[in-house]
Scaffold this motif. Structure first.
Motif: not given
Length: 301
Positions: A52-53, A154, A157, A176, A179
């Motif tokens: 997920s994020a 976050d 994706e 995901w 970053d």
């Protein structure tokens, strides 16, 4: 897919295709096979809604989604939190996998840092029925590192890219990943505090491919990078004050990055680049990228 079922998450290549890809990219077949197994592991976790994020693939396997030519040999890195996995030992069940061609059997997860915020399963053993090119049982394992420290921003994706073409799926699956700003911060801390050469190599790559222009692969905002680095340093200084005592602020980290690197020879020998990039990514290029691109960017913001 039911993790306990027998449907494979990839189309397994045959030995001829594996051997050809290994030769083309200058990667030993057992290393390539281990990578395929880790790819299966990533998709296994994806199918269990691990990603997920705020629960992501990290490290060099995440950077390959930006075409990194550094081929990680043994580790698979993940960053998550107790919101996704609780307790951390429950990750063992998530990591287990079986289909008709492959079985993955993780060891119990154990903490490997102060405060129990990072855990590892080692070895994660596997049985690759799909190939005969891995005869040595000692080669049939990898390590899963799982951080439970949480993330500051976050994840992204993106399509999960491979550095080789083995037609193991029709379309790149979405996954995901961390970053790049947070990856950059973790790599800076990893180099400055622990002098791990792999982190310096990845810093150089991020610096090179984040430059403006047609070849730009990573959109890096240096002001944001400083903010994330500041947050990461504060968090790690609280968790491991002795380790980060020499770095009271991010400017101390940046000054350290400016110093001529002493790249440990044994660690450098273990770094593996794809054959067509091996000559380019040498210690001299890494130093130039870090000291003349990354450092001025961080200072100028």
């Amino acid at each position: 897919m039911d993790r306990c079922g027998r449907d494979a998450v990839i189309d397994y290549p045959n030995d001829r295709a594996i051997a050809a890809a290994a030769e083309k990219h200058g990667i030993p077949a057992p290393v390539l096979i281990r990578d395929l197994v880790r790819v299966v592991e990533v998709l296994n976790l994806k199918n269990q809604d691990f990603f997920s994020a705020r629960s992501v693939l990290a490290g060099s396997m995440g950077l390959r989604c930006f075409d990194s030519p550094r081929f990680t040999v043994y580790d698979a890195d993940f960053s998550t939190s107790s919101d996704t996995i609780s307790p951390p030992t429950a990750m063992k069940t998530k990591l287990a996998y079986s289909d008709d061609e492959l079985e993955i059997a993780p060891a119990d997860l154990v903490p490997h840092d102060q405060g129990g915020t990072a855990w590892k399963s080692a070895p994660v053993r596997f049985t690759p029925v799909f190939t005969s090119l891995m005869p040595n049982e000692d080669d049939r394992s990898f390590k899963a590192d799982v951080s439970f420290r949480g993330m500051l921003v976050d994840g992204l994706e993106v399509p999960f890219k491979l550095p080789y073409d083995l037609a193991i799926w029709d379309d790149d699956p979405a996954v995901w990943i961390m970053d790049p700003h947070e990856t950059l911060a973790e790599k800076i801390l990893g180099w400055c505090a622990h002098r791990q050469v792999k982190h310096y190599a990845d810093l150089a790559y991020i610096a090179i491919v984040s430059r403006p222009g047609n070849g730009r692969l990573i959109e890096l905002d240096y002001a944001r990078a400083r903010e994330v680095l500041d947050g990461k340093l504060a968090a790690m200084s609280q968790l491991q004050p002795d380790v980060y005592a020499a770095f009271p602020n991010i400017d101390a980290l940046i000054t350290d990055l400016l110093a001529k690197p002493q790249l440990d020879g044994a660690q450098w020998a273990e770094i593996m680049y794809l054959r067509d990039q091996r000559d380019r990514f040498n210690p001299a290029l890494l130093e130039v990228a870090v000291t003349r691109i990354l450092v001025p960017g961080l200072r100028g913001s």
